[in-house]
Design a protein around this motif. Structure first.
Motif, PDB file in Angstrom:
ATOM      1  N   LYS A  79      81.494  38.089  68.729  1.00 44.85           N
ATOM      2  CA  LYS A  79      80.611  38.984  69.169  1.00 44.85           C
ATOM      3  C   LYS A  79      79.669  37.920  69.969  1.00 44.85           C
ATOM      4  CE  LYS A  79      76.869  37.186  67.312  1.00 44.85           C
ATOM      5  NZ  LYS A  79      76.793  35.620  67.246  1.00 44.85           N
ATOM      6  N   ILE A 108      75.515  38.624  71.076  1.00 48.12           N
ATOM      7  CA  ILE A 108      74.448  39.121  70.687  1.00 48.12           C
ATOM      8  C   ILE A 108      73.272  39.129  71.945  1.00 48.12           C
ATOM      9  CG2 ILE A 108      71.756  39.121  70.135  1.00 48.12           C
ATOM     10  CD1 ILE A 108      73.282  37.801  66.803  1.00 48.12           C
ATOM     11  N   GLU A 127      68.436  38.139  69.861  1.00 49.79           N
ATOM     12  CA  GLU A 127      69.272  36.718  68.277  1.00 49.79           C
ATOM     13  C   GLU A 127      67.448  36.389  67.719  1.00 49.79           C
ATOM     14  OE1 GLU A 127      69.817  36.768  71.939  1.00 49.79           O
ATOM     15  OE2 GLU A 127      71.472  35.886  71.896  1.00 49.79           O
ATOM     16  N   HIS A 128      67.453  36.142  66.396  1.00 48.83           N
ATOM     17  CA  HIS A 128      66.440  35.673  66.111  1.00 48.83           C
ATOM     18  C   HIS A 128      65.458  36.603  65.514  1.00 48.83           C
ATOM     19  CE1 HIS A 128      68.111  31.606  65.484  1.00 48.83           C
ATOM     20  NE2 HIS A 128      67.574  31.485  66.674  1.00 48.83           N
ATOM     21  N   VAL A 144      65.991  39.623  66.116  1.00 48.72           N
ATOM     22  CA  VAL A 144      66.041  40.937  64.653  1.00 48.72           C
ATOM     23  C   VAL A 144      66.068  40.221  63.463  1.00 48.72           C
ATOM     24  CG1 VAL A 144      68.917  39.762  64.514  1.00 48.72           C
ATOM     25  CG2 VAL A 144      68.589  41.753  64.495  1.00 48.72           C
ATOM     26  N   VAL A 145      66.164  38.721  62.998  1.00 50.33           N
ATOM     27  CA  VAL A 145      65.526  38.430  61.139  1.00 50.33           C
ATOM     28  C   VAL A 145      64.731  38.550  61.057  1.00 50.33           C
ATOM     29  CG1 VAL A 145      65.957  36.415  59.909  1.00 50.33           C
ATOM     30  CG2 VAL A 145      67.895  36.260  61.629  1.00 50.33           C
ATOM     31  N   HIS A 154      74.835  31.564  55.707  1.00 52.78           N
ATOM     32  CA  HIS A 154      73.077  31.131  56.355  1.00 52.78           C
ATOM     33  C   HIS A 154      71.928  32.736  55.578  1.00 52.78           C
ATOM     34  CE1 HIS A 154      71.624  34.401  59.679  1.00 52.78           C
ATOM     35  NE2 HIS A 154      72.919  33.688  59.564  1.00 52.78           N
ATOM     36  N   ASN A 172      69.494  34.078  55.404  1.00 52.97           N
ATOM     37  CA  ASN A 172      68.636  35.114  56.204  1.00 52.97           C
ATOM     38  C   ASN A 172      69.258  36.023  57.190  1.00 52.97           C
ATOM     39  OD1 ASN A 172      66.101  34.237  54.607  1.00 52.97           O
ATOM     40  ND2 ASN A 172      66.163  32.180  56.166  1.00 52.97           N
ATOM     41  N   SER A 173      70.354  35.853  56.601  1.00 52.29           N
ATOM     42  CA  SER A 173      71.792  36.311  58.125  1.00 52.29           C
ATOM     43  C   SER A 173      70.660  38.102  58.206  1.00 52.29           C
ATOM     44  CB  SER A 173      73.170  36.724  57.097  1.00 52.29           C
ATOM     45  OG  SER A 173      73.619  37.495  57.912  1.00 52.29           O
ATOM     46  N   SER A 174      71.102  38.607  59.295  1.00 51.90           N
ATOM     47  CA  SER A 174      70.139  39.909  59.902  1.00 51.90           C
ATOM     48  C   SER A 174      72.015  41.051  59.498  1.00 51.90           C
ATOM     49  CB  SER A 174      69.778  40.129  61.097  1.00 51.90           C
ATOM     50  OG  SER A 174      70.908  39.674  61.972  1.00 51.90           O
ATOM     51  N   VAL A 182      73.914  41.971  61.308  1.00 50.11           N
ATOM     52  CA  VAL A 182      73.714  42.900  62.954  1.00 50.11           C
ATOM     53  C   VAL A 182      75.728  41.476  63.221  1.00 50.11           C
ATOM     54  CG1 VAL A 182      72.187  43.435  63.433  1.00 50.11           C
ATOM     55  CG2 VAL A 182      72.726  40.882  64.711  1.00 50.11           C
ATOM     56  N   ASP A 183      75.874  40.289  63.066  1.00 52.33           N
ATOM     57  CA  ASP A 183      77.346  40.369  63.339  1.00 52.33           C
ATOM     58  C   ASP A 183      78.008  40.257  63.019  1.00 52.33           C
ATOM     59  OD1 ASP A 183      75.355  38.462  64.709  1.00 52.33           O
ATOM     60  OD2 ASP A 183      76.716  36.288  63.561  1.00 52.33           O
ATOM     61  N   THR A 216      73.835  27.636  62.038  1.00 57.82           N
ATOM     62  CA  THR A 216      73.366  29.307  62.124  1.00 57.82           C
ATOM     63  C   THR A 216      71.987  28.985  61.115  1.00 57.82           C
ATOM     64  OG1 THR A 216      74.868  30.022  63.533  1.00 57.82           O
ATOM     65  CG2 THR A 216      73.278  31.363  62.279  1.00 57.82           C
ATOM     66  N   VAL A 260      68.745  28.831  62.207  1.00 55.72           N
ATOM     67  CA  VAL A 260      67.181  29.804  61.811  1.00 55.72           C
ATOM     68  C   VAL A 260      66.472  29.330  61.212  1.00 55.72           C
ATOM     69  CG1 VAL A 260      67.128  32.310  59.767  1.00 55.72           C
ATOM     70  CG2 VAL A 260      69.269  32.056  61.760  1.00 55.72           C
ATOM     71  N   GLY A 280      73.257  33.853  70.519  1.00 53.61           N
ATOM     72  CA  GLY A 280      73.318  33.715  69.003  1.00 53.61           C
ATOM     73  C   GLY A 280      72.739  33.001  69.062  1.00 53.61           C
ATOM     74  N   ALA A 281      72.603  31.880  67.797  1.00 50.73           N
ATOM     75  CA  ALA A 281      71.556  31.565  66.893  1.00 50.73           C
ATOM     76  C   ALA A 281      71.332  30.336  68.007  1.00 50.73           C
ATOM     77  CB  ALA A 281      71.931  29.869  65.423  1.00 50.73           C
TER      78      ALA A 281
HETATM   79  C1  MEV Z   1      73.287  34.491  64.730  1.00 47.48           C
HETATM   80  O1  MEV Z   1      74.270  35.369  65.871  1.00 47.48           O
HETATM   81  C2  MEV Z   1      72.171  35.420  65.436  1.00 47.48           C
HETATM   82  C3  MEV Z   1      70.670  35.157  64.657  1.00 47.48           C
HETATM   83  O2  MEV Z   1      69.732  36.216  65.015  1.00 47.48           O
HETATM   84  C4  MEV Z   1      70.415  35.266  62.875  1.00 47.48           C
HETATM   85  C5  MEV Z   1      70.861  36.340  62.690  1.00 47.48           C
HETATM   86  O3  MEV Z   1      70.896  37.402  62.911  1.00 47.48           O
HETATM   87  O4  MEV Z   1      72.005  36.723  61.308  1.00 47.48           O
HETATM   88  C6  MEV Z   1      70.347  34.052  64.707  1.00 47.48           C
END
Ligand code: MEV
Length: 328
Positions: free
Chosen positions: A15, A17, A21-22, A24-25, A154, A156-158, A160-161, A201, A205, A285-286
């Protein structure tokens, strides 16, 4: 014990982003897309009460009771095998199958630790293969379990991945509405460049979390700007406006730089892209290493790519993937 051997195979896409990114968390929107690089997982049951995971020259063998039996990791960056083990043991216990073993063979085209979703794709493909062994092919369940498993990598993963690796396509994520497909009016030409600098990541994060705690009003301001960029980007995709979309890439990058997640190699590669005629570029990404994405003018992509490719970094043109996880 059942002596018959069941087999399953699955694959999931990498994927990128595109925006958000970030941010979105912390309950902000994002645009994510699946691309045409895949990880394949070949799974079969064994009667040895062992989970054997093999990826190229690297392997781990773990007793299903959880004791590490034999670890043979030749490349130092093969720590991604451990989360895969967690996926296997989670599904075995969820399906009350802790009395069997599993052999997994992993074949990946996705560079590890470069921001292209290797962790998410490996969780999605592993969970899908394991569910398929037990005749369960529910994609929503694959997503929910993979998202949970990615939190081992990780916390705190959102999510979305894992979502886009499961369902494919270009996804608009809005915290209050969830995911919806974006169908761009025109084809966009997307280039990926990898820096070769591996990142974790989870660590990046956590650094952003710290930044947010120490600079809450600056973070709020950056989030508002990220949201405005995201909105313009959605419209420019729907209208097929590649000039504006490219500009939004570069604007988004400025925010990520201020957030502290860029890297000298990222900045250098972005400069090369912009000076060679790309319409915009940003990390994906991160960050703190990993990969960048650049939008090339669709009708001049060959000449722009020829210029960019002369400079350091690994460059690849990618297509969007609309299949998501494939089982069988
Ligand atoms: C990592 O691919 C994307 C971040 O926004 C972390 C997340 O959404 O979990 C950095």
């Amino acid at each position: 014990m059942n002596n018959s051997i069941n087999k399953a195979v699955s694959s999931a896409p990498a994927k990128v982003i595109l925006f958000g990114e970030h941010f979105v968390v912390y309950d902000n929107p994002a645009i994510v897309a699946a691309i045409n690089k895949r990880i394949h997982v070949y799974a079969q049951t064994n009667n040895k009460l062992r989970i054997n995971i093999k990826s190229g020259k690297n392997s781990i063998c773990i007793l299903t009771r959880g004791n590490v039996d034999l670890v043979s990791i030749r490349d130092k960056d093969m720590s991604f095998l451990h989360p895969i083990f967690k996926c296997v043991s989670h599904v075995l216990s969820e399906k009350n199958k802790s009395n069997i073993g599993i052999d997994l063979d992993i074949d990946s085209q996705i560079p590890y630790g470069e921001g292209l979703g290797s962790s998410a794709a490996s969780c999605v493909a592993t969970v899908a293969a394991l569910y398929s062994l037990f005749s369960d092919n529910n994609r929503n369940q694959v997503y929910e379990t993979s998202k949970l498993m990615e939190q081992n990598i990780h916390k705190n993963s959102s999510g979305v991945d894992c979502y886009v690796c499961t369902f494919g396509g270009i996804m608009n994520y809005e915290p209050d509405k969830g995911f919806s497909n974006i169908r761009p009016k025109k084809k966009f030409t997307l280039l990926i460049g990898t820096t070769g600098v591996k990142h974790s990541t989870g660590e990046v994060v956590s650094q952003v979390k710290e930044f947010r705690e120490k600079n809450s009003s600056q973070f709020k301001d950056l989030s508002l700007k990220a949201k405005a960029i995201y909105k313009t980007a959605v419209n420019s995709m729907l209208e097929g406006n590649e000039l504006e979309l490219g500009r939004m890439f570069t604007e988004n990058q400025k925010l990520l730089y201020k957030l502290g997640v860029s890297h000298p190699k990222i900045e250098k590669m972005i400069d090369v892209c912009l000076n060679s005629g790309a319409l915009g570029a940003k990390l994906t990404g991160a960050g703190r290493g990993g990969a960048i994405i650049a939008l090339l003018p669709h009708d001049k992509s060959t000449e722009v790519l020829a210029k960019i490719s002369k400079s350091p970094g690994k460059w690849m043109l990618v297509e969007f993937d609309y299949d998501g996880v494939i089982v069988g």
